[in-house]
Design a protein around this motif. Structure first.
Motif, mmCIF file in Angstrom:
data_model
loop_
_atom_site.group_PDB
_atom_site.id
_atom_site.type_symbol
_atom_site.label_atom_id
_atom_site.label_comp_id
_atom_site.label_asym_id
_atom_site.label_seq_id
_atom_site.Cartn_x
_atom_site.Cartn_y
_atom_site.Cartn_z
ATOM 1 N N PHE A 109 5.434 14.918 -14.551
ATOM 2 C CA PHE A 109 6.644 14.341 -13.965
ATOM 3 C C PHE A 109 6.270 13.267 -12.947
ATOM 4 N N LEU A 110 5.277 13.564 -12.122
ATOM 5 C CA LEU A 110 4.847 12.618 -11.099
ATOM 6 C C LEU A 110 4.277 11.348 -11.726
ATOM 7 N N TYR A 111 3.413 11.503 -12.725
ATOM 8 C CA TYR A 111 2.827 10.324 -13.363
ATOM 9 C C TYR A 111 3.878 9.535 -14.135
ATOM 10 N N ALA A 112 4.846 10.239 -14.724
ATOM 11 C CA ALA A 112 5.939 9.534 -15.407
ATOM 12 C C ALA A 112 6.707 8.662 -14.415
ATOM 13 N N ALA A 113 6.883 9.166 -13.190
ATOM 14 C CA ALA A 113 7.602 8.406 -12.164
ATOM 15 C C ALA A 113 6.777 7.220 -11.668
ATOM 16 N N LEU A 114 5.504 7.445 -11.425
ATOM 17 C CA LEU A 114 4.650 6.375 -10.920
ATOM 18 C C LEU A 114 4.568 5.200 -11.903
ATOM 19 N N LEU A 115 4.652 5.501 -13.188
ATOM 20 C CA LEU A 115 4.460 4.460 -14.202
ATOM 21 C C LEU A 115 5.761 4.046 -14.889
ATOM 22 N N PRO A 140 -6.642 0.350 -6.500
ATOM 23 C CA PRO A 140 -7.688 0.803 -7.428
ATOM 24 C C PRO A 140 -7.313 2.055 -8.213
ATOM 25 N N LEU A 141 -6.340 2.810 -7.724
ATOM 26 C CA LEU A 141 -5.898 4.009 -8.439
ATOM 27 C C LEU A 141 -4.816 3.679 -9.459
ATOM 28 N N PHE A 142 -3.841 2.850 -9.054
ATOM 29 C CA PHE A 142 -2.697 2.506 -9.905
ATOM 30 C C PHE A 142 -2.485 0.991 -9.870
ATOM 31 N N PRO A 143 -3.351 0.229 -10.525
ATOM 32 C CA PRO A 143 -3.245 -1.239 -10.449
ATOM 33 C C PRO A 143 -1.926 -1.786 -10.966
ATOM 34 N N GLN A 144 -1.254 -1.073 -11.883
ATOM 35 C CA GLN A 144 0.017 -1.562 -12.424
ATOM 36 C C GLN A 144 1.150 -1.496 -11.401
ATOM 37 N N LEU A 145 0.903 -0.797 -10.300
ATOM 38 C CA LEU A 145 1.928 -0.693 -9.256
ATOM 39 C C LEU A 145 1.806 -1.792 -8.195
ATOM 40 N N GLU A 146 0.696 -2.490 -8.192
ATOM 41 C CA GLU A 146 0.379 -3.390 -7.072
ATOM 42 C C GLU A 146 1.520 -4.334 -6.724
ATOM 43 N N SER A 147 2.065 -5.041 -7.690
ATOM 44 C CA SER A 147 3.102 -6.040 -7.403
ATOM 45 C C SER A 147 4.476 -5.408 -7.171
ATOM 46 N N LEU A 148 4.632 -4.129 -7.554
ATOM 47 C CA LEU A 148 5.948 -3.497 -7.497
ATOM 48 C C LEU A 148 6.233 -2.799 -6.178
ATOM 49 N N ILE A 149 5.177 -2.523 -5.393
ATOM 50 C CA ILE A 149 5.388 -1.743 -4.170
ATOM 51 C C ILE A 149 5.043 -2.539 -2.913
ATOM 52 N N ARG A 150 4.973 -3.847 -3.048
ATOM 53 C CA ARG A 150 4.702 -4.663 -1.857
ATOM 54 C C ARG A 150 5.877 -4.624 -0.890
ATOM 55 N N ASP A 151 7.066 -4.601 -1.450
ATOM 56 C CA ASP A 151 8.278 -4.563 -0.632
ATOM 57 C C ASP A 151 8.656 -3.120 -0.358
ATOM 58 N N GLU A 152 8.674 -2.752 0.904
ATOM 59 C CA GLU A 152 9.000 -1.390 1.311
ATOM 60 C C GLU A 152 10.370 -0.958 0.803
ATOM 61 N N ASN A 153 11.302 -1.924 0.667
ATOM 62 C CA ASN A 153 12.676 -1.596 0.293
ATOM 63 C C ASN A 153 12.977 -1.795 -1.187
ATOM 64 N N SER A 154 11.955 -2.083 -1.982
ATOM 65 C CA SER A 154 12.186 -2.304 -3.409
ATOM 66 C C SER A 154 12.628 -1.003 -4.077
ATOM 67 N N ARG A 155 13.332 -1.113 -5.188
ATOM 68 C CA ARG A 155 13.797 0.090 -5.896
ATOM 69 C C ARG A 155 12.599 0.896 -6.395
ATOM 70 N N GLU A 156 11.522 0.186 -6.789
ATOM 71 C CA GLU A 156 10.333 0.881 -7.278
ATOM 72 C C GLU A 156 9.725 1.767 -6.188
ATOM 73 N N MET A 157 9.634 1.206 -4.988
ATOM 74 C CA MET A 157 9.074 1.970 -3.866
ATOM 75 C C MET A 157 9.986 3.138 -3.505
ATOM 76 N N GLN A 158 11.275 2.899 -3.486
ATOM 77 C CA GLN A 158 12.218 3.946 -3.123
ATOM 78 C C GLN A 158 12.251 5.062 -4.168
ATOM 79 N N PHE A 159 12.111 4.694 -5.427
ATOM 80 C CA PHE A 159 12.099 5.693 -6.496
ATOM 81 C C PHE A 159 10.875 6.602 -6.380
ATOM 82 N N ILE A 160 9.704 5.999 -6.197
ATOM 83 C CA ILE A 160 8.478 6.792 -6.078
ATOM 84 C C ILE A 160 8.560 7.717 -4.873
ATOM 85 N N ARG A 161 9.046 7.201 -3.770
ATOM 86 C CA ARG A 161 9.166 8.035 -2.571
ATOM 87 C C ARG A 161 10.131 9.195 -2.792
ATOM 88 N N ALA A 162 11.226 8.920 -3.497
ATOM 89 C CA ALA A 162 12.206 9.984 -3.758
ATOM 90 C C ALA A 162 11.594 11.080 -4.631
#
Length: 457
Positions: free
Chosen positions: A307-313, A266-288
């Motif tokens: 900077f944070l919002y640029a990374a999330l999106l 509900p906060l970042f709906p555009q991320l929903e499909s990108l962070i399902r996989d714990e090991n995805s590059r999208e998830m790893q990038f956001i965590r980094a």
């Protein structure tokens, strides 16, 4: 309207903890907060420190803010303090300003419809309190007693009141037990309390991470099914809440817990499909990025939400830009510009991003497209770009995660910044030779027409 859940087995009862048993010292309390407490007491009103500041003092932490609660109305508070301003519509509050420090003072909250339609001052409760069809509080200026106020608090460890009249702490919801067992527990029926204010779900996660606690099972159980209610919260309020979530020095752990409880969608709906996989590059990038942000905050270095919002999106932006190129035949530059507007527009429907931050986000994103173009004077021009450092830092994190050409490009810019002018020119020469030139074409000299030559003669 709101009333305490009569079926709840959790009764609100004040237990007085004397000075000798709680360890809170006035030396740890803001001098300005003490001034407010003493003046309210002197004027004949009850006044207490309450909420997070008392909780943190009991935990041996240093509170950032000190909140006061009293039986004085906002207008009475304003009459006692020349440096007071009244704010808020949903919650009417008094802000007492001491230079850069603001002491927030609230009047005891009461229940909306229990025991009649008027509050103790004869005000119409229906006019002062209002809920929507989901049970969310839209207006909440019903005043009551300290017991009612404690019942209206969200979490048990936030219903502890410290008095300078006798230096005792009154614990109304067994908050001491929650602290000892390191549990985040809601007061009352969790579903009702979340419906009143869905942001409480975010606060439960934030407190659990901040205080190194777990969320109790009754408090945690309804969260996933009610997460969608965050869609009813004004986007501007959610922007402020996300700053608390991600810029507290524990952003990575907070992000993971939000994901665990289904609160990211509900906060970042555009991320929903990108962070399902714990090991995805999208998830790893956001965590980094969050990890780097945490390190900077904990080392007292500056950070920006941009900077944070640029990374999330970033990856939703990259995906949309590639889609536009494939479907519309746009070049990379035009596709990126259009995609930026679309991605930010979608996000601001859920979380408002002030223009001063969205402008910087765009700069960071555009630099990702410009940084690979280094020939001629471009590299030197990019070094003078106002947001070069943010764009470079962003590229460096991408390089850590994506590797390959992105990592090579980030390493090149790292060396280029540190090199002297002679070395920089050599790096550009080597790059030109390696990549086949890309030398600027010589300018064509325009031939003068015969007529113009004749006229000149």
């Amino acid at each position: 309207m709101f009333s305490r859940d009569k079926s709840s087995d959790q009764e609100i009862q004040g237990v007085v903890i004397p000075r000798a048993e709680h360890g809170i010292s006035r030396d740890d309390i803001s001098d300005n907060a003490l001034k407010v407490l003493y003046r309210l007491n002197k004027a004949g009103f009850q006044a207490y420190l309450v909420g997070g500041c008392v909780r943190d003092l009991m935990l041996g932490l240093h509170p950032k803010d000190f909140d006061v609660v009293t039986d004085a109305t906002p207008e009475q508070i304003k009459g006692l303090f020349r440096n007071c301003r009244l704010i808020g519509r949903r919650f009417r509050l008094a802000h007492i300003v001491f230079g850069r420090e603001i002491i927030e003072v609230a009047t005891f909250r009461g229940h909306h419809a229990d025991g009649g339609n008027e509050d103790p001052d004869g005000n119409d409760k229906k006019a002062l309190g209002k809920q929507d069809e989901h049970g969310q509080l839209l207006r909440d200026n019903v005043f009551g007693s300290i017991e009612e106020d404690a019942e209206r608090r969200d979490f048990t460890f936030n219903a502890m009141y410290y008095s300078v009249a006798d230096f005792a702490v009154t614990d109304f919801a067994n908050g001491i037990d929650a602290i000892q067992k390191r549990e985040v527990r809601l007061i009352g029926d969790p579903e009702t309390r979340y419906r009143e204010d869905p942001v409480r779900m975010l606060r439960a996660v934030r407190f659990a991470v901040k205080l190194n606690m777990t969320i109790s099972k009754p408090t945690a159980t309804p969260i996933k099914s009610l997460a969608h209610l965050l869609g009813n919260i004004p986007a501007a309020r959610l922007f402020e809440e996300t700053l608390k979530l991600f810029l507290s020095g524990q952003g990575e752990a907070t992000f993971l817990m939000l994901r665990e409880y289904g609160l990211l969608t509900p906060l970042f709906p555009q991320l929903e499909s990108l962070i399902r996989d714990e090991n995805s590059r999208e998830m790893q990038f956001i965590r980094a990025v969050l990890r780097n942000t945490d390190d900077r905050i904990n080392n007292d270095q500056r950070v920006t939400p941009a900077f944070l919002y640029a990374a999330l999106l970033w990856y939703p932006l990259e995906e949309q830009s590639q889609k536009l190129q494939a479907e519309s035949g746009l070049n990379a530059h035009d596709a990126l510009n259009i995609a930026m507007g679309e991605v930010i527009s979608r996000q601001t429907k859920h979380i408002m991003i002030p223009k001063r931050f969205s402008t910087v986000m765009r700069d960071i994103w555009i630099l990702q497209q410009r940084l690979p173009k280094r020939f001629g004077r471009r590299a030197f021009q990019l070094l003078t770009h106002p947001k070069f450092r943010a764009g470079y830092d962003f590229l460096a994190v991408r390089g850590q995660i994506e590797g390959g050409e992105v990592l090579e490009l980030a390493d090149w810019w790292t060396q280029f910044q540190q090199a002297d002018n002679g070395k920089q020119k050599q790096m550009l020469k080597t790059l030109r030779q390696r990549e086949g030139g890309d030398k600027p074409k010589p300018r064509r000299r325009r031939r003068k027409s015969p007529n113009k030559q004749a006229d000149h003669d």
